[in-house]
Design a protein around this motif. Structure first.
Motif, PDB file in Angstrom:
ATOM      1  N   PRO A   1      -7.833 -12.768  15.501  1.00  0.00           N
ATOM      2  CA  PRO A   1      -7.550 -13.342  14.310  1.00  0.00           C
ATOM      3  C   PRO A   1      -7.474 -14.855  14.659  1.00  0.00           C
ATOM      4  O   PRO A   1      -6.972 -15.085  15.851  1.00  0.00           O
ATOM      5  N   LYS A   2      -8.099 -15.711  13.776  1.00  0.00           N
ATOM      6  CA  LYS A   2      -8.030 -16.929  14.055  1.00  0.00           C
ATOM      7  C   LYS A   2      -7.709 -17.776  12.593  1.00  0.00           C
ATOM      8  O   LYS A   2      -8.444 -17.637  11.836  1.00  0.00           O
ATOM      9  N   SER A   3      -6.767 -18.754  12.700  1.00  0.00           N
ATOM     10  CA  SER A   3      -6.424 -19.294  11.433  1.00  0.00           C
ATOM     11  C   SER A   3      -6.424 -21.022  11.682  1.00  0.00           C
ATOM     12  O   SER A   3      -5.288 -21.473  12.022  1.00  0.00           O
ATOM     13  N   PRO A   4      -7.522 -21.547  11.319  1.00  0.00           N
ATOM     14  CA  PRO A   4      -7.581 -22.891  11.404  1.00  0.00           C
ATOM     15  C   PRO A   4      -6.746 -23.889  10.572  1.00  0.00           C
ATOM     16  O   PRO A   4      -6.377 -24.786  10.992  1.00  0.00           O
ATOM     17  N   ASP A   5      -6.376 -23.175   9.447  1.00  0.00           N
ATOM     18  CA  ASP A   5      -5.696 -23.784   8.537  1.00  0.00           C
ATOM     19  C   ASP A   5      -5.222 -22.736   7.636  1.00  0.00           C
ATOM     20  O   ASP A   5      -5.762 -21.637   7.476  1.00  0.00           O
ATOM     21  N   LYS A   6      -4.385 -22.981   6.407  1.00  0.00           N
ATOM     22  CA  LYS A   6      -3.565 -21.895   5.747  1.00  0.00           C
ATOM     23  C   LYS A   6      -4.656 -21.394   4.732  1.00  0.00           C
ATOM     24  O   LYS A   6      -4.218 -20.334   4.059  1.00  0.00           O
ATOM     25  N   ALA A   7      -5.686 -22.059   4.539  1.00  0.00           N
ATOM     26  CA  ALA A   7      -6.882 -21.504   3.576  1.00  0.00           C
ATOM     27  C   ALA A   7      -7.660 -20.512   4.206  1.00  0.00           C
ATOM     28  O   ALA A   7      -8.668 -20.069   3.568  1.00  0.00           O
ATOM     29  N   HIS A   8      -7.757 -20.596   5.493  1.00  0.00           N
ATOM     30  CA  HIS A   8      -8.691 -19.718   6.257  1.00  0.00           C
ATOM     31  C   HIS A   8      -8.223 -18.836   7.468  1.00  0.00           C
ATOM     32  O   HIS A   8      -7.307 -19.140   7.932  1.00  0.00           O
ATOM     33  N   LEU A   9      -8.832 -17.614   7.319  1.00  0.00           N
ATOM     34  CA  LEU A   9      -8.195 -16.536   8.436  1.00  0.00           C
ATOM     35  C   LEU A   9      -9.673 -15.798   8.585  1.00  0.00           C
ATOM     36  O   LEU A   9     -10.080 -15.111   8.104  1.00  0.00           O
ATOM     37  N   ASN A  10     -10.013 -16.010  10.093  1.00  0.00           N
ATOM     38  CA  ASN A  10     -11.281 -15.360  10.501  1.00  0.00           C
ATOM     39  C   ASN A  10     -10.976 -14.181  11.478  1.00  0.00           C
ATOM     40  O   ASN A  10      -9.775 -14.271  12.182  1.00  0.00           O
ATOM     41  N   LEU A  11     -11.873 -13.461  11.448  1.00  0.00           N
ATOM     42  CA  LEU A  11     -11.639 -12.106  12.413  1.00  0.00           C
ATOM     43  C   LEU A  11     -12.859 -11.954  13.433  1.00  0.00           C
ATOM     44  O   LEU A  11     -13.911 -11.872  12.793  1.00  0.00           O
ATOM     45  N   HIS A  12     -12.491 -12.222  14.732  1.00  0.00           N
ATOM     46  CA  HIS A  12     -13.458 -11.918  15.706  1.00  0.00           C
ATOM     47  C   HIS A  12     -13.290 -10.818  16.439  1.00  0.00           C
ATOM     48  O   HIS A  12     -12.238 -10.273  16.580  1.00  0.00           O
ATOM     49  N   ILE A  13     -14.517 -10.041  16.581  1.00  0.00           N
ATOM     50  CA  ILE A  13     -14.460  -8.559  17.371  1.00  0.00           C
ATOM     51  C   ILE A  13     -15.219  -8.755  18.337  1.00  0.00           C
ATOM     52  O   ILE A  13     -16.629  -8.955  18.137  1.00  0.00           O
ATOM     53  N   ASN A  14     -14.810  -8.429  19.656  1.00  0.00           N
ATOM     54  CA  ASN A  14     -15.707  -8.201  20.908  1.00  0.00           C
ATOM     55  C   ASN A  14     -16.240  -6.962  21.044  1.00  0.00           C
ATOM     56  O   ASN A  14     -15.403  -6.109  20.751  1.00  0.00           O
TER      57      ASN A  14
END
Lengths: 114, 112
Positions: free
Chosen positions: B66-79
């Protein structure tokens, strides 16, 4: 550890009849209890919650739930079912005062027949 | 305006690929989550971030990040996607401990 049990995979009820979807929980401390509904190919929608206070809580679409501490239950009820209530219902619990981890039950499919 | 929005809605990809799912909430909530719903409709929490800080990290393979650039965004990266990763992934947000969660509409990931 906290857990939620929904003992019925499916509940069938005729339109106009009362419905009950059962939920029991296990959690240390004071529980925060929730019901959510999921329609096909949709996200989860919040129905109602119990945090503290009156054991009978009322929610969206005419649903209500009764918190019973001695039986560790939080059954969802509606006096008169509608065909449009047919959906997947999830009970969920989290501990008060702890990290915000909401644990879901396995879901109960409610089928209301016309 | 959609409160919690996820993109894409559908994702079909081959085994071994790397993919990302994005989530944004416009509710001003401090905490965001990723849940996985499997084919039996079981919902299991994967991650939670509070104000960009990781606070819940369940037993999830390292391929998920997971990556959260700011508190309004939470992205999920899957390798290195695997067949077993096929599921519906839900993003959610909440404001405080007494709140229920607001869920996005989900991303259906199919790995072939």
């Amino acid at each position: 550890a906290q857990s939620v049990a929904q003992p019925e995979d499916q509940v069938n009820v005729a339109e106009g009849n009362p419905l009950t979807v059962k939920c029991t929980y296990s959690v240390s401390g004071n529980p925060y209890l929730f019901w959510y509904v999921q329609y096909p190919n949709r996200g989860l929608q919040f129905l109602l919650k119990y945090i503290t206070g009156d054991n009978l809580v009322k929610g969206s679409y005419g649903f209500e739930a009764e918190f019973n501490k001695s039986q560790t239950s939080f059954h969802l009820k509606k006096p008169s079912a509608l065909v449009s209530d047919s959906a997947l219902y999830f009970c969920a619990v989290k501990r008060g005062g702890a990290t915000n981890k909401l644990i879901f039950g396995t879901g109960t499919l409610l089928a209301v027949q016309p | 305006d959609t409160a919690v929005s996820q993109t894409p809605k559908y994702l079909v990809t081959q085994m071994g690929n790397d993919k990302s799912i994005k989530c944004e909430q416009n509710l001003g909530h401090d905490t965001m989550y990723w849940y996985k719903q499997d084919s039996k409709k079981f919902l299991k929490i994967m991650f939670s971030y509070n104000n960009k800080e990781l606070i819940i990290n369940e037993t999830v393979p390292n391929r998920f990040s997971p990556k959260s650039p700011d508190k309004a965004h939470l992205n999920l990266h899957i390798n290195s996607l695997e067949l077993g990763d096929s599921a519906v992934y839900f993003c959610a947000s909440s404001q405080d401990r007494g709140d229920g969660y607001t869920f996005g509409s989900g991303t259906r990931l199919t790995v072939v």
